[in-house]
Scaffold this motif. Structure first.
Motif, PDB file in Angstrom:
ATOM      1  N   GLU A  74       1.001  -1.148   0.104  1.00 56.82           N
ATOM      2  CA  GLU A  74      -0.038  -0.002  -0.014  1.00 56.82           C
ATOM      3  C   GLU A  74       0.979   1.224   0.075  1.00 56.82           C
ATOM      4  OE1 GLU A  74      -3.163  -0.251  -0.503  1.00 56.82           O
ATOM      5  OE2 GLU A  74      -3.484  -2.282  -0.139  1.00 56.82           O
ATOM      6  N   LEU A  75       2.085   1.092   0.264  1.00 57.11           N
ATOM      7  CA  LEU A  75       3.081   2.201   0.402  1.00 57.11           C
ATOM      8  C   LEU A  75       3.789   2.374  -0.933  1.00 57.11           C
ATOM      9  CD1 LEU A  75       3.061   3.749   3.156  1.00 57.11           C
ATOM     10  CD2 LEU A  75       2.481   1.331   3.416  1.00 57.11           C
ATOM     11  N   PRO A  76       3.718   3.353  -1.845  1.00 55.17           N
ATOM     12  CA  PRO A  76       4.230   3.355  -3.321  1.00 55.17           C
ATOM     13  C   PRO A  76       5.634   3.631  -3.243  1.00 55.17           C
ATOM     14  CG  PRO A  76       3.158   5.255  -2.713  1.00 55.17           C
ATOM     15  CD  PRO A  76       2.957   4.524  -1.512  1.00 55.17           C
ATOM     16  N   TYR A  77       6.443   4.434  -2.223  1.00 52.51           N
ATOM     17  CA  TYR A  77       7.665   4.868  -2.166  1.00 52.51           C
ATOM     18  C   TYR A  77       8.512   4.444  -0.945  1.00 52.51           C
ATOM     19  CZ  TYR A  77       5.487   7.540  -5.827  1.00 52.51           C
ATOM     20  OH  TYR A  77       4.622   7.770  -6.973  1.00 52.51           O
ATOM     21  N   GLY A  78       9.599   4.383  -1.254  1.00 50.27           N
ATOM     22  CA  GLY A  78      10.632   4.458   0.096  1.00 50.27           C
ATOM     23  C   GLY A  78      10.773   2.749   0.684  1.00 50.27           C
ATOM     24  N   THR A  79      11.723   2.901   1.643  1.00 48.44           N
ATOM     25  CA  THR A  79      11.797   1.349   2.284  1.00 48.44           C
ATOM     26  C   THR A  79      11.023   1.281   3.240  1.00 48.44           C
ATOM     27  OG1 THR A  79      14.238   1.786   1.554  1.00 48.44           O
ATOM     28  CG2 THR A  79      13.834   0.185   3.287  1.00 48.44           C
ATOM     29  N   VAL A  80      10.267   0.120   3.135  1.00 45.18           N
ATOM     30  CA  VAL A  80       9.015   0.166   4.036  1.00 45.18           C
ATOM     31  C   VAL A  80       9.326  -1.302   4.961  1.00 45.18           C
ATOM     32  CG1 VAL A  80       6.534  -0.493   4.158  1.00 45.18           C
ATOM     33  CG2 VAL A  80       7.513   0.859   2.049  1.00 45.18           C
ATOM     34  N   THR A  81       8.982  -0.886   6.189  1.00 50.65           N
ATOM     35  CA  THR A  81       8.897  -2.086   7.425  1.00 50.65           C
ATOM     36  C   THR A  81       7.484  -1.794   7.866  1.00 50.65           C
ATOM     37  OG1 THR A  81      11.103  -1.471   7.884  1.00 50.65           O
ATOM     38  CG2 THR A  81      10.006  -2.714   9.398  1.00 50.65           C
ATOM     39  N   VAL A  82       6.843  -3.142   8.208  1.00 46.48           N
ATOM     40  CA  VAL A  82       5.419  -3.060   8.665  1.00 46.48           C
ATOM     41  C   VAL A  82       5.585  -4.011   9.850  1.00 46.48           C
ATOM     42  CG1 VAL A  82       3.136  -3.923   8.329  1.00 46.48           C
ATOM     43  CG2 VAL A  82       4.361  -2.737   6.274  1.00 46.48           C
ATOM     44  N   THR A  83       4.984  -3.826  10.797  1.00 48.34           N
ATOM     45  CA  THR A  83       4.882  -4.628  12.044  1.00 48.34           C
ATOM     46  C   THR A  83       3.545  -4.373  12.603  1.00 48.34           C
ATOM     47  OG1 THR A  83       7.053  -3.792  12.753  1.00 48.34           O
ATOM     48  CG2 THR A  83       5.652  -4.618  14.714  1.00 48.34           C
ATOM     49  N   ALA A  84       2.943  -5.609  12.795  1.00 47.30           N
ATOM     50  CA  ALA A  84       1.465  -5.767  13.427  1.00 47.30           C
ATOM     51  C   ALA A  84       1.521  -6.193  14.609  1.00 47.30           C
ATOM     52  CB  ALA A  84       0.800  -6.924  12.636  1.00 47.30           C
ATOM     53  N   VAL A  85       0.771  -5.566  15.424  1.00 45.58           N
ATOM     54  CA  VAL A  85       0.433  -5.938  16.950  1.00 45.58           C
ATOM     55  C   VAL A  85      -1.030  -5.939  17.259  1.00 45.58           C
ATOM     56  CG1 VAL A  85       2.569  -4.577  17.263  1.00 45.58           C
ATOM     57  CG2 VAL A  85       0.509  -3.339  17.409  1.00 45.58           C
ATOM     58  N   LYS A  86      -1.222  -6.459  18.488  1.00 45.46           N
ATOM     59  CA  LYS A  86      -2.489  -6.559  18.918  1.00 45.46           C
ATOM     60  C   LYS A  86      -2.990  -5.200  19.404  1.00 45.46           C
ATOM     61  CE  LYS A  86      -5.528  -9.579  21.553  1.00 45.46           C
ATOM     62  NZ  LYS A  86      -6.518  -9.148  20.771  1.00 45.46           N
ATOM     63  N   GLY A  87      -4.131  -5.018  18.890  1.00 45.33           N
ATOM     64  CA  GLY A  87      -4.705  -3.663  19.331  1.00 45.33           C
ATOM     65  C   GLY A  87      -6.298  -3.428  18.666  1.00 45.33           C
ATOM     66  N   GLY A  88      -6.416  -2.102  18.148  1.00 50.78           N
ATOM     67  CA  GLY A  88      -7.550  -1.977  17.541  1.00 50.78           C
ATOM     68  C   GLY A  88      -8.838  -2.108  18.163  1.00 50.78           C
ATOM     69  N   LEU A  89      -9.977  -2.695  17.599  1.00 47.94           N
ATOM     70  CA  LEU A  89     -11.255  -2.925  18.235  1.00 47.94           C
ATOM     71  C   LEU A  89     -12.075  -4.125  17.358  1.00 47.94           C
ATOM     72  CD1 LEU A  89     -13.193  -1.912  20.409  1.00 47.94           C
ATOM     73  CD2 LEU A  89     -13.864  -0.181  18.553  1.00 47.94           C
ATOM     74  N   ALA A  90     -12.486  -4.920  18.016  1.00 48.04           N
ATOM     75  CA  ALA A  90     -13.397  -5.950  17.183  1.00 48.04           C
ATOM     76  C   ALA A  90     -14.878  -5.463  18.089  1.00 48.04           C
ATOM     77  CB  ALA A  90     -13.124  -7.463  17.731  1.00 48.04           C
ATOM     78  N   VAL A  91     -15.843  -5.185  17.238  1.00 51.62           N
ATOM     79  CA  VAL A  91     -17.452  -4.831  17.484  1.00 51.62           C
ATOM     80  C   VAL A  91     -18.150  -6.074  17.171  1.00 51.62           C
ATOM     81  CG1 VAL A  91     -19.087  -3.364  17.205  1.00 51.62           C
ATOM     82  CG2 VAL A  91     -16.554  -2.519  17.071  1.00 51.62           C
ATOM     83  N   PRO A  92     -18.649  -6.750  18.030  1.00 48.20           N
ATOM     84  CA  PRO A  92     -19.546  -7.731  17.919  1.00 48.20           C
ATOM     85  C   PRO A  92     -21.002  -7.419  17.212  1.00 48.20           C
ATOM     86  CG  PRO A  92     -19.291  -7.532  20.190  1.00 48.20           C
ATOM     87  CD  PRO A  92     -18.411  -6.683  19.643  1.00 48.20           C
ATOM     88  N   VAL A  93     -21.495  -8.246  16.487  1.00 48.34           N
ATOM     89  CA  VAL A  93     -22.822  -7.933  15.791  1.00 48.34           C
ATOM     90  C   VAL A  93     -23.838  -8.253  16.782  1.00 48.34           C
ATOM     91  CG1 VAL A  93     -22.164  -7.772  13.326  1.00 48.34           C
ATOM     92  CG2 VAL A  93     -22.759  -9.974  14.299  1.00 48.34           C
TER      93      VAL A  93
END
Length: 115
Positions: A74-93
């Motif tokens: 998704e990042l079009p330029y540069g030297t990219v490093t991606v780290t995924a961590v636990k967080g965010g939000l899960a909204v139950p239906v």
């Protein structure tokens, strides 16, 4: 050479029904990019390809399942490093069979400083 922090931008992404942490993470990165416009490259004698882009995405479950390469694309330029961590939000239906995943992303841009 030392890196100099140039910009931090945040974004939020949602996967409404799939509980897909990668999809939510990609959308969070795209959201962050929509808020950013970097126009300093000529000023510092660099190009967009010289930047380092460090991305941290927080997803509500299974950060190890995030397709890091797909998010990095998704990042079009540069030297990219991606780290995924636990967080965010899960909204139950209401019926409890599904949930909406909300991911957060921090996109941090830095450049090497000639010493």
């Amino acid at each position: 050479m030392a890196r100099v922090h140039c910009m931090t931008e945040m974004g939020m992404g949602v996967d409404i029904h799939g509980k897909d942490p990668t999809k939510a993470a990609q959308r969070a990165v795209v959201d962050a990019l929509r808020h950013a416009s970097l126009n300093f490259f000529e000023l510092v004698g660099k190009t967009r390809h010289d930047m380092f882009v460090d991305v941290v995405v927080a997803v509500p479950a299974d950060p190890e399942k995030v397709d890091i390469a797909a998010v990095a694309k998704e990042l079009p330029y540069g030297t990219v490093t991606v780290t995924a961590v636990k967080g965010g939000l899960a909204v139950p239906v209401m019926n409890g069979t599904d949930s909406t995943f909300i991911a957060n992303a921090a996109v941090i841009v830095s450049m090497e400083k000639d010493v």
